[in-house]
Design a protein around this motif. Structure first.
Motif, PDB file in Angstrom:
ATOM      1  N   SER A 100       0.737  -1.145   0.009  1.00 31.15           N
ATOM      2  CA  SER A 100      -0.085   0.190   0.058  1.00 31.15           C
ATOM      3  C   SER A 100       0.868   1.286  -0.103  1.00 31.15           C
ATOM      4  CB  SER A 100      -0.962   0.027   1.254  1.00 31.15           C
ATOM      5  OG  SER A 100      -0.264  -0.109   2.391  1.00 31.15           O
ATOM      6  N   LYS A 101       2.014   1.148   0.731  1.00 41.01           N
ATOM      7  CA  LYS A 101       2.934   2.375   0.430  1.00 41.01           C
ATOM      8  C   LYS A 101       3.514   2.533  -0.777  1.00 41.01           C
ATOM      9  CE  LYS A 101       5.057   2.594   5.148  1.00 41.01           C
ATOM     10  NZ  LYS A 101       6.577   2.619   5.801  1.00 41.01           N
ATOM     11  N   ALA A 102       3.869   1.366  -1.459  1.00 40.20           N
ATOM     12  CA  ALA A 102       4.179   1.572  -2.983  1.00 40.20           C
ATOM     13  C   ALA A 102       3.199   2.153  -3.667  1.00 40.20           C
ATOM     14  CB  ALA A 102       4.671   0.190  -3.398  1.00 40.20           C
ATOM     15  N   ALA A 103       2.010   1.729  -3.762  1.00 40.80           N
ATOM     16  CA  ALA A 103       0.973   2.280  -4.513  1.00 40.80           C
ATOM     17  C   ALA A 103       0.565   3.879  -3.992  1.00 40.80           C
ATOM     18  CB  ALA A 103      -0.439   1.500  -4.103  1.00 40.80           C
ATOM     19  N   PHE A 104       0.816   4.061  -2.978  1.00 45.44           N
ATOM     20  CA  PHE A 104       0.714   5.421  -2.310  1.00 45.44           C
ATOM     21  C   PHE A 104       1.476   6.460  -2.883  1.00 45.44           C
ATOM     22  CE2 PHE A 104       1.264   9.065   0.843  1.00 45.44           C
ATOM     23  CZ  PHE A 104       0.284   9.506   0.476  1.00 45.44           C
ATOM     24  N   TYR A 105       2.855   6.031  -2.704  1.00 41.56           N
ATOM     25  CA  TYR A 105       3.935   6.735  -3.433  1.00 41.56           C
ATOM     26  C   TYR A 105       3.940   6.928  -4.964  1.00 41.56           C
ATOM     27  CZ  TYR A 105       6.344   6.549   1.012  1.00 41.56           C
ATOM     28  OH  TYR A 105       6.716   6.438   2.434  1.00 41.56           O
ATOM     29  N   SER A 106       3.442   5.886  -5.810  1.00 40.34           N
ATOM     30  CA  SER A 106       3.128   5.999  -7.054  1.00 40.34           C
ATOM     31  C   SER A 106       2.159   6.906  -7.465  1.00 40.34           C
ATOM     32  CB  SER A 106       2.784   4.703  -7.844  1.00 40.34           C
ATOM     33  OG  SER A 106       4.152   3.797  -7.813  1.00 40.34           O
ATOM     34  N   ALA A 107       1.074   6.781  -6.434  1.00 40.31           N
ATOM     35  CA  ALA A 107      -0.109   7.864  -6.859  1.00 40.31           C
ATOM     36  C   ALA A 107       0.140   9.329  -6.709  1.00 40.31           C
ATOM     37  CB  ALA A 107      -1.213   7.129  -5.852  1.00 40.31           C
ATOM     38  N   ILE A 108       1.041   9.441  -5.793  1.00 39.07           N
ATOM     39  CA  ILE A 108       1.522  10.692  -5.517  1.00 39.07           C
ATOM     40  C   ILE A 108       2.440  11.393  -6.509  1.00 39.07           C
ATOM     41  CG2 ILE A 108       2.595  12.377  -3.981  1.00 39.07           C
ATOM     42  CD1 ILE A 108       0.063  11.404  -2.771  1.00 39.07           C
ATOM     43  N   PHE A 109       3.377  10.593  -6.831  1.00 40.06           N
ATOM     44  CA  PHE A 109       4.488  10.956  -7.851  1.00 40.06           C
ATOM     45  C   PHE A 109       4.653   9.770  -8.777  1.00 40.06           C
ATOM     46  CE2 PHE A 109       8.656  11.715  -9.619  1.00 40.06           C
ATOM     47  CZ  PHE A 109       8.267  13.208 -10.132  1.00 40.06           C
ATOM     48  N   PRO A 110       4.385   9.896 -10.208  1.00 41.02           N
ATOM     49  CA  PRO A 110       4.555   8.258 -10.623  1.00 41.02           C
ATOM     50  C   PRO A 110       5.958   8.203 -10.707  1.00 41.02           C
ATOM     51  CG  PRO A 110       3.039   9.891 -11.920  1.00 41.02           C
ATOM     52  CD  PRO A 110       3.734  10.729 -10.643  1.00 41.02           C
ATOM     53  N   GLY A 111       6.380   6.916 -10.708  1.00 40.44           N
ATOM     54  CA  GLY A 111       7.618   6.069 -10.807  1.00 40.44           C
ATOM     55  C   GLY A 111       8.335   6.195  -8.979  1.00 40.44           C
ATOM     56  N   MET A 112       7.553   6.855  -8.111  1.00 40.51           N
ATOM     57  CA  MET A 112       8.378   6.842  -6.489  1.00 40.51           C
ATOM     58  C   MET A 112       7.717   5.515  -6.020  1.00 40.51           C
ATOM     59  SD  MET A 112       9.988   9.116  -6.370  1.00 40.51           S
ATOM     60  CE  MET A 112      10.524   9.022  -4.718  1.00 40.51           C
ATOM     61  N   GLY A 113       6.812   4.794  -6.535  1.00 36.78           N
ATOM     62  CA  GLY A 113       6.501   3.255  -6.017  1.00 36.78           C
ATOM     63  C   GLY A 113       7.681   2.400  -6.184  1.00 36.78           C
ATOM     64  N   GLN A 114       8.235   2.550  -7.647  1.00 36.34           N
ATOM     65  CA  GLN A 114       9.255   1.851  -8.291  1.00 36.34           C
ATOM     66  C   GLN A 114      10.312   2.073  -7.340  1.00 36.34           C
ATOM     67  OE1 GLN A 114       6.946   3.196 -10.180  1.00 36.34           O
ATOM     68  NE2 GLN A 114       6.120   1.396 -10.997  1.00 36.34           N
ATOM     69  N   VAL A 115      10.596   3.413  -7.260  1.00 36.43           N
ATOM     70  CA  VAL A 115      11.847   3.693  -6.402  1.00 36.43           C
ATOM     71  C   VAL A 115      11.845   3.362  -4.897  1.00 36.43           C
ATOM     72  CG1 VAL A 115      13.251   5.708  -5.304  1.00 36.43           C
ATOM     73  CG2 VAL A 115      12.424   5.724  -7.704  1.00 36.43           C
ATOM     74  N   TYR A 116      10.692   3.184  -4.229  1.00 36.50           N
ATOM     75  CA  TYR A 116      10.437   2.480  -3.116  1.00 36.50           C
ATOM     76  C   TYR A 116      10.643   1.057  -2.830  1.00 36.50           C
ATOM     77  CZ  TYR A 116       7.742   0.948   1.171  1.00 36.50           C
ATOM     78  OH  TYR A 116       7.467   0.193   2.278  1.00 36.50           O
ATOM     79  N   ASN A 117      10.271   0.395  -4.126  1.00 37.63           N
ATOM     80  CA  ASN A 117      10.692  -0.917  -4.172  1.00 37.63           C
ATOM     81  C   ASN A 117      12.146  -1.171  -4.499  1.00 37.63           C
ATOM     82  OD1 ASN A 117       7.947  -1.695  -3.495  1.00 37.63           O
ATOM     83  ND2 ASN A 117       7.397  -1.752  -5.712  1.00 37.63           N
ATOM     84  N   LYS A 118      12.831  -0.389  -4.610  1.00 35.43           N
ATOM     85  CA  LYS A 118      14.316  -0.493  -4.876  1.00 35.43           C
ATOM     86  C   LYS A 118      14.387  -0.950  -6.501  1.00 35.43           C
ATOM     87  CE  LYS A 118      16.026  -0.547  -0.408  1.00 35.43           C
ATOM     88  NZ  LYS A 118      14.816  -0.181   0.441  1.00 35.43           N
TER      89      LYS A 118
END
Length: 196
Positions: free
Chosen positions: A51-69
């Motif tokens: 859910s954090k990864a999805a939230f980060y991607s929703a806020i700024f595209p690509g940040m969920g991928q960065v969160y997942n390393k």
């Protein structure tokens, strides 16, 4: 007959290699042994990570991928979304340009496509250009929205899969066994082993 050969070639290519389970992405700290039972201490499943990864991607595209390393995926997301946004803006600008020329021409005024009193582009062409550019603009917007949703889903699914616990004992090793009695009629079989 030809399709059977292709199916056999694809089958052999797919099953010709040994496939092993992925390495455990959770940090295995150590192994305790209690009697004959081996207890492995592994990482803890974090239910909030997807859910954090999805939230980060929703806020700024690509940040969920960065969160997942998965840093290499972020530029792909940015490039795909940037390209579709660029085409949306370009088609919208051209649509407005042709729309303005069409309105001026309908009111018997001079537009940018009239040179020295002669119309370079006809009124029908202006109408068709508007329709085509509006359709392209709408498709670019739809593509942007779809890419936005897909990158959120990808970040969430990837976060789930990073926590998926597999072991090296899980392997897929196809083998071909020849039957010495029936040499002219080959037999194909599949064995899947799971070692405990």
């Amino acid at each position: 007959m030809l399709s059977k050969k292709y199916i056999l070639i694809i089958f052999l290519a797919f099953f010709s290699a040994t496939i092993f389970g992925q390495k455990d992405s959770l940090n295995v700290k150590g192994v305790k042994v209690k009697g004959d039972i081996k207890i492995e201490k592994g990482g803890v499943y974090d239910a909030v990570a997807p859910s954090k990864a999805a939230f980060y991607s929703a806020i700024f595209p690509g940040m969920g991928q960065v969160y997942n390393k998965k840093y290499w995926k972020a530029p792909i997301v940015w490039g795909a979304m940037g390209t579709s946004i660029y085409y949306y803006l370009d088609n919208n600008k051209e649509y407005k340009r042709y729309r303005t020329a069409y309105k001026l021409r309908k009111n018997n005024l001079v537009d940018e496509f009239t040179v020295d009193g002669k119309e370079v582009i006809s009124l029908e062409t202006l109408e068709r250009a508007q329709d085509q550019l509006r359709e392209n603009r709408d498709m670019s917007l739809l593509t942007t929205v779809i890419l936005y949703v897909l990158q959120i889903v990808e970040a969430s699914v990837n976060a789930h899969l990073l926590q998926f616990n597999t072991d090296d004992n899980l392997s897929f090793k196809p083998t071909f066994l020849n039957d010495p009695i029936y040499v002219e009629a080959p037999k194909v079989g599949l064995t899947i082993k799971y070692n405990f």
